[in-house]
Design a protein around this motif. Structure first.
Motif, PDB file in Angstrom:
ATOM      1  N   SER A 340       0.864  -1.189   0.000  1.00 20.66           N
ATOM      2  CA  SER A 340       0.000   0.000   0.000  1.00 20.66           C
ATOM      3  C   SER A 340       0.896   1.234   0.000  1.00 20.66           C
ATOM      4  O   SER A 340       2.008   1.198   0.527  1.00 20.66           O
ATOM      5  N   TYR A 341       0.408   2.270  -0.643  1.00 13.83           N
ATOM      6  CA  TYR A 341       1.183   3.527  -0.693  1.00 13.83           C
ATOM      7  C   TYR A 341       1.127   4.164   0.699  1.00 13.83           C
ATOM      8  O   TYR A 341       0.097   4.054   1.389  1.00 13.83           O
ATOM      9  N   PRO A 342       2.214   4.861   1.083  1.00 12.33           N
ATOM     10  CA  PRO A 342       2.329   5.377   2.457  1.00 12.33           C
ATOM     11  C   PRO A 342       1.113   6.164   2.938  1.00 12.33           C
ATOM     12  O   PRO A 342       0.649   5.966   4.044  1.00 12.33           O
ATOM     13  N   LYS A 343       0.579   7.062   2.066  1.00 11.48           N
ATOM     14  CA  LYS A 343      -0.493   7.930   2.561  1.00 11.48           C
ATOM     15  C   LYS A 343      -1.880   7.294   2.439  1.00 11.48           C
ATOM     16  O   LYS A 343      -2.872   7.897   2.795  1.00 11.48           O
ATOM     17  N   HIS A 344      -1.937   6.076   1.855  1.00 11.38           N
ATOM     18  CA  HIS A 344      -3.244   5.445   1.678  1.00 11.38           C
ATOM     19  C   HIS A 344      -3.317   4.163   2.498  1.00 11.38           C
ATOM     20  O   HIS A 344      -2.395   3.342   2.463  1.00 11.38           O
ATOM     21  N   GLN A 345      -4.428   4.032   3.202  1.00 15.58           N
ATOM     22  CA  GLN A 345      -4.592   2.868   4.074  1.00 15.58           C
ATOM     23  C   GLN A 345      -4.860   1.604   3.258  1.00 15.58           C
ATOM     24  O   GLN A 345      -4.289   0.554   3.496  1.00 15.58           O
ATOM     25  N   PRO A 347      -4.710  -1.282   0.867  1.00  9.45           N
ATOM     26  CA  PRO A 347      -3.603  -1.860   0.093  1.00  9.45           C
ATOM     27  C   PRO A 347      -3.971  -1.977  -1.393  1.00  9.45           C
ATOM     28  O   PRO A 347      -5.139  -2.245  -1.718  1.00  9.45           O
ATOM     29  N   ILE A 348      -2.968  -1.745  -2.253  1.00  3.49           N
ATOM     30  CA  ILE A 348      -3.208  -1.854  -3.702  1.00  3.49           C
ATOM     31  C   ILE A 348      -2.993  -3.319  -4.116  1.00  3.49           C
ATOM     32  O   ILE A 348      -3.797  -3.889  -4.842  1.00  3.49           O
ATOM     33  N   LEU A 349      -1.888  -3.902  -3.673  1.00  8.85           N
ATOM     34  CA  LEU A 349      -1.625  -5.307  -3.969  1.00  8.85           C
ATOM     35  C   LEU A 349      -2.006  -6.125  -2.740  1.00  8.85           C
ATOM     36  O   LEU A 349      -1.545  -5.824  -1.632  1.00  8.85           O
ATOM     37  N   ALA A 366      -5.826  -6.167 -15.893  1.00  6.36           N
ATOM     38  CA  ALA A 366      -6.664  -5.633 -14.814  1.00  6.36           C
ATOM     39  C   ALA A 366      -7.222  -4.290 -15.231  1.00  6.36           C
ATOM     40  O   ALA A 366      -6.643  -3.624 -16.102  1.00  6.36           O
ATOM     41  N   PRO A 367      -8.332  -3.847 -14.633  1.00 10.89           N
ATOM     42  CA  PRO A 367      -8.898  -2.540 -15.013  1.00 10.89           C
ATOM     43  C   PRO A 367      -7.951  -1.394 -14.647  1.00 10.89           C
ATOM     44  O   PRO A 367      -7.030  -1.590 -13.853  1.00 10.89           O
ATOM     45  N   PRO A 368      -8.161  -0.199 -15.208  1.00 11.99           N
ATOM     46  CA  PRO A 368      -7.297   0.946 -14.891  1.00 11.99           C
ATOM     47  C   PRO A 368      -7.300   1.226 -13.394  1.00 11.99           C
ATOM     48  O   PRO A 368      -8.343   1.147 -12.743  1.00 11.99           O
ATOM     49  N   GLY A 369      -6.126   1.507 -12.861  1.00 14.78           N
ATOM     50  CA  GLY A 369      -6.011   1.852 -11.437  1.00 14.78           C
ATOM     51  C   GLY A 369      -6.025   0.643 -10.531  1.00 14.78           C
ATOM     52  O   GLY A 369      -6.072   0.754  -9.293  1.00 14.78           O
ATOM     53  N   ALA A 370      -5.970  -0.567 -11.124  1.00 15.20           N
ATOM     54  CA  ALA A 370      -6.035  -1.774 -10.304  1.00 15.20           C
ATOM     55  C   ALA A 370      -4.701  -2.069  -9.618  1.00 15.20           C
ATOM     56  O   ALA A 370      -4.658  -2.756  -8.597  1.00 15.20           O
ATOM     57  N   GLY A 371      -3.572  -1.557 -10.219  1.00 17.19           N
ATOM     58  CA  GLY A 371      -2.284  -1.779  -9.568  1.00 17.19           C
ATOM     59  C   GLY A 371      -1.246  -2.455 -10.438  1.00 17.19           C
ATOM     60  O   GLY A 371      -0.247  -2.974  -9.936  1.00 17.19           O
ATOM     61  N   LYS A 372      -1.410  -2.464 -11.771  1.00 17.71           N
ATOM     62  CA  LYS A 372      -0.448  -3.125 -12.665  1.00 17.71           C
ATOM     63  C   LYS A 372       0.920  -2.450 -12.572  1.00 17.71           C
ATOM     64  O   LYS A 372       1.939  -3.106 -12.364  1.00 17.71           O
ATOM     65  N   SER A 373       0.909  -1.091 -12.740  1.00 14.16           N
ATOM     66  CA  SER A 373       2.174  -0.339 -12.676  1.00 14.16           C
ATOM     67  C   SER A 373       2.801  -0.491 -11.294  1.00 14.16           C
ATOM     68  O   SER A 373       4.025  -0.604 -11.166  1.00 14.16           O
ATOM     69  N   THR A 374       1.972  -0.497 -10.280  1.00 14.11           N
ATOM     70  CA  THR A 374       2.479  -0.641  -8.906  1.00 14.11           C
ATOM     71  C   THR A 374       3.204  -1.978  -8.752  1.00 14.11           C
ATOM     72  O   THR A 374       4.298  -2.047  -8.187  1.00 14.11           O
ATOM     73  N   LEU A 375       2.621  -3.041  -9.336  1.00 12.79           N
ATOM     74  CA  LEU A 375       3.215  -4.379  -9.245  1.00 12.79           C
ATOM     75  C   LEU A 375       4.617  -4.372  -9.842  1.00 12.79           C
ATOM     76  O   LEU A 375       5.572  -4.867  -9.243  1.00 12.79           O
TER      77      LEU A 375
END
Ligand SMILES: Nc1ncnc2c1ncn2[C@@H]1O[C@H](COP(=O)(O)OP(=O)(O)OP(=O)(O)O)[C@@H](O)[C@H]1O
Ligand SMILES: [Mg+2]
Length: 382
Positions: A340-345, A347-349, A366-375
């Motif tokens: 999860s990103y620091p400022k957001h509770q 979790p993305i993955l 996955a749909p947009p904003g689902a977390g592909k780039s984050t992965l």
């Protein structure tokens, strides 16, 4: 202008070789038909006396008709062939644009690229289809006419050829002088207008120095110059008309006088002379058209040169992506990854597990904003 450009333009037509041959054959047939019509006109002249004019009139009518039909088919085939060749060029340019580096496209500008894809190809098409067809047509016609003229009477053909430079160059030379004069008239007129504007703008100063008469005289001087030039221009215009009319008339008179002597001497018949005179008019017209349209053709080659330059800019084309390492190494394994990103509770993955061996391909959908780039970022430890 690159010497290879005309060759590349011709190369464009190479897949259309068959159609080009058909066009050439039809063109020769049509020109032959056209050349035959004046020949039969001469024969009719000869046969009027023997009251057998129908014998020549029938072939003349048939030839004229078939020549017109052949010309029509030839034109249609030619237009189709050119459209196909230039369509292929347009597809090439379009494909070349798609292969380009995205950044290089942004640098060149979409407008410039569009100009290559549509503008230049269309300009080439218009110029080539009009100028080239006229040039080829009149060239074939001129050659056939000259050959027939030489066959009818070598003497008269020689006189025609000798007079050709005078017939064509005299009106051109006089025309050029007249164009120069017309330009001078325009400049003198602009100068006179400028003096008038200057005078009106400085009216208060002119009044205070009581210089009205001087200012008027200055304007008059300019106008006098305009009138003088206009007079010369009109005289030159008349000379241009005279030069073209007179030289053509002089040639016709010369041919008639010389031809009459040949008829009297029995070298040629009256019909031959009539035929020859018709050929001579057509031949001069063909040469005039060739001289007139040749610059248009060079313009077409110029437009196509820009297209070929664009196709040649290979340095900017992105690599095709064929580079590959000889041996693939490594092993990627994720086991229950949470992120999860620091400022957001939230979790993305959430518990992602995957395993990738060398050479394997994995698609993450996955749909947009689902977390592909984050992965990907997590895998790269970013
Ligand atoms: N640096 C960041 N800080 C905080 N939140 C982020 C950051 N980057 C992405 N996010 C959030 O994380 C979530 C997943 O983003 P990500 O960019 O991984 O999705 P994605 O699947 O790649 O989306 P897309 O299909 O649009 O590329 C989104 O809700 C986004 O707002
Ligand atoms: Mg993304």
């Amino acid at each position: 202008m690159g010497t290879s450009t005309p060759r590349r333009l011709v190369a464009l037509l190479s897949p259309e070789r068959g159609r080009c041959a058909v066009v050439a054959a039809l063109m020769v047939a049509s020109v032959l038909g056209e050349v035959a019509v004046p020949y039969f006109t001469g024969r009719v002249t000869d046969w009027v006396a023997s009251e057998d004019e129908l014998a020549a009139a029938w072939p003349m009518a048939l030839l004229g008709l078939s020549s017109a039909v052949t010309e029509f088919i030839c034109d249609v085939t030619y237009a189709g062939t050119l459209s196909r060749a230039l369509g292929r060029l347009q597809r090439c340019v379009f494909a070349a644009v798609l292969q380009r580096d995205v950044t290089s496209l942004q640098v060149t500008g979409t407008g410039a690229v569009m100009a290559r894809v549509t503008g230049d190809v269309e300009a080439t098409h218009a110029a080539v289809s009009e100028a080239l067809s006229l040039l080829l047509w009149y060239l074939a016609r001129g050659i056939f006419l000259l050959v027939t003229m030489a066959w009818l009477s070598p003497h008269l053909a020689f006189v025609t050829l000798l007079s050709l430079p005078i017939l064509l160059l005299l009106p051109r030379g006089v025309g050029k002088v007249q164009q120069g004069l017309s330009r001078q008239v325009q400049e003198a007129l602009a100068g006179a207008t400028e003096v008038a504007v200057e005078t009106f703008q400085a009216m208060a100063t002119i009044r205070s120095f009581a210089h009205e008469a001087g200012a008027t005289e200055r304007y008059h001087q300019r106008l006098r110059r305009v009138y003088q030039l206009e007079g010369k221009d009109a005289a030159m215009y008349a000379a241009t008309l005279w030069a073209s009319g007179f030289s053509a008339l002089a040639l016709k008179m010369g041919l008639l006088c010389y031809g009459a002597q040949l008829v009297t001497a029995g070298t040629i018949t009256t019909g031959d002379l009539v035929t020859f005179l018709i050929y001579q008019i057509q031949f001069t017209e063909a040469v005039e058209v060739l001289l007139h349209y040749y610059p248009n053709m060079t313009k077409a080659v110029g437009s196509s040169e820009k297209i070929f330059e664009f196709l040649d800019q290979e340095g900017q084309v992105a690599p095709a992506g064929t580079l590959a390492p000889d041996v693939l190494q490594g092993h990627l394994k994720l086991e229950d990854v949470w992120f999860s990103y620091p400022k957001h509770q939230e979790p993305i993955l959430k518990g992602v597990s995957l395993e990738l061996h060398p050479g394997e391909v994995l698609a993450v959908v996955a749909p947009p904003g689902a977390g592909k780039s984050t992965l990907v970022s997590v895998v790269l430890h970013l």
